[in-house]
Design a protein around this motif. Structure first.
Motif, PDB file in Angstrom:
ATOM      1  N   LEU A 140      -2.735  -1.792   1.344  1.00  0.00           N
ATOM      2  CA  LEU A 140      -1.621  -1.128   0.664  1.00  0.00           C
ATOM      3  C   LEU A 140      -1.174   0.107   1.442  1.00  0.00           C
ATOM      4  N   GLN A 143       0.410  -0.854   4.953  1.00  0.00           N
ATOM      5  CA  GLN A 143       1.773  -1.386   4.921  1.00  0.00           C
ATOM      6  C   GLN A 143       2.779  -0.298   4.583  1.00  0.00           C
ATOM      7  N   ILE A 150       6.036  -2.496  -0.671  1.00  0.00           N
ATOM      8  CA  ILE A 150       5.280  -3.029  -1.806  1.00  0.00           C
ATOM      9  C   ILE A 150       4.665  -1.869  -2.577  1.00  0.00           C
TER      10      ILE A 150
END
Length: 282
Positions: A140, A143, A150
């Protein structure tokens, strides 16, 4: 009528004081550690900080001192308890019964053996769970550092932040360390990856101290927002991230702690004090 032995009261007091001080010290120490890491990274790279964690040095020092004293009290209570039941103060193993009339030392029962196998499976599973949980958190953050959206309601929430910005790449690196710890505990770090036991165990202790209190505080804060007692500001981050990530921290910290305990018992080997046990690596 049975009465409480004096050592029992002393142990209870030491445990209560130790838990209180360690809990007080652990509260916020994760932000202190991550804040130091981010400040160091920002000083080296000159990159902007994605997350601002200003350090209050006096409070940070007080938390560290409370954690150290609380941990020392808990260790002292464990050793006092071992001494009270005539166990080895170093490893906690009970005394070996004296053989009488040609009797050999009793072998473990099948029930005890099955219990040990169940315990080993549980702790090994906790190690693999740590790998999965740490990988999810690291992915997480990575990215986001690479420009992913996201978990973001506002795709521009982090502006010009890059992977090497403090609060992104550094926390992803911490997640990689958590993955390595979980895998090592599950695989028992056999050669050629053998290393001093104190190194991964100390790292796991620090990881648990960082993760568990933050997870508890985050869950408590989220409950407070649901009850209307507090208000959370997400700054472009999706609310589900807040809901998931702190529970994630708590579970990951508990899994890491369980895996570390299992690793400790599997690798403690022959005690240098009482001589009991088997070699950890054969």
């Amino acid at each position: 009528m049975k009465t409480t032995r004096p050592h029992t009261a002393a142990i209870v007091v030491a445990v209560m004081a130790g838990v209180g001080l360690a809990g007080l010290g652990a509260t916020g120490i994760a932000f202190d550690i991550v804040g130091v890491v981010m400040a160091a990274l920002a000083a080296v790279t000159g990159a902007d900080e994605a997350v601002q964690l200003p350090l209050d040095w006096p409070m940070s020092a007080a938390r560290a001192a409370a954690l150290i004293v609380g941990t020392a009290l808990l260790v002292s209570a464990v050793r006092r308890h071992r001494r009270a039941r005539c166990a080895c103060r170093r490893c906690g193993r009970p005394p070996v019964p004296t053989s009488t009339a040609g009797e050999s030392r009793r072998t473990p029962t099948s029930t005890a053996g099955e219990g040990r196998r169940t315990w080993d499976r549980l702790t090994v599973g906790a190690g693999y769970a740590t790998v999965v949980l740490a990988a999810g958190y690291g992915a997480l953050k990575a990215q986001w550092g690479l420009g992913g959206t996201i978990g973001l309601d506002d795709p521009h929430a982090f502006g010009e932040v890059r992977l090497w910005s403090s609060g992104m790449g550094d926390t992803a690196l911490l997640a990689l360390i958590g993955m390595a710890l979980g895998l090592g505990f599950a695989r028992t770090w056999r050669p050629p990856l053998r290393m001093p036991r104190w190194l991964p165990l100390t790292a796991a202790f620090v990881g648990c101290v960082m993760l568990v209190p933050v997870g508890i505080l985050g869950i408590g804060y989220r409950i407070a927002t649901v009850l209307g007692i507090a208000q959370v500001s997400m700054n472009g981050v999706s609310l589900w991230v807040f809901d998931v990530i702190y529970a994630w921290f708590l579970i990951m910290g508990l899994a890491m702690g369980l895996a570390a305990v299992g690793y400790h018992y599997r690798t403690r080997g022959v005690c240098r004090s009482c001589g009991q046990g088997r070699p950890a690596f054969t």
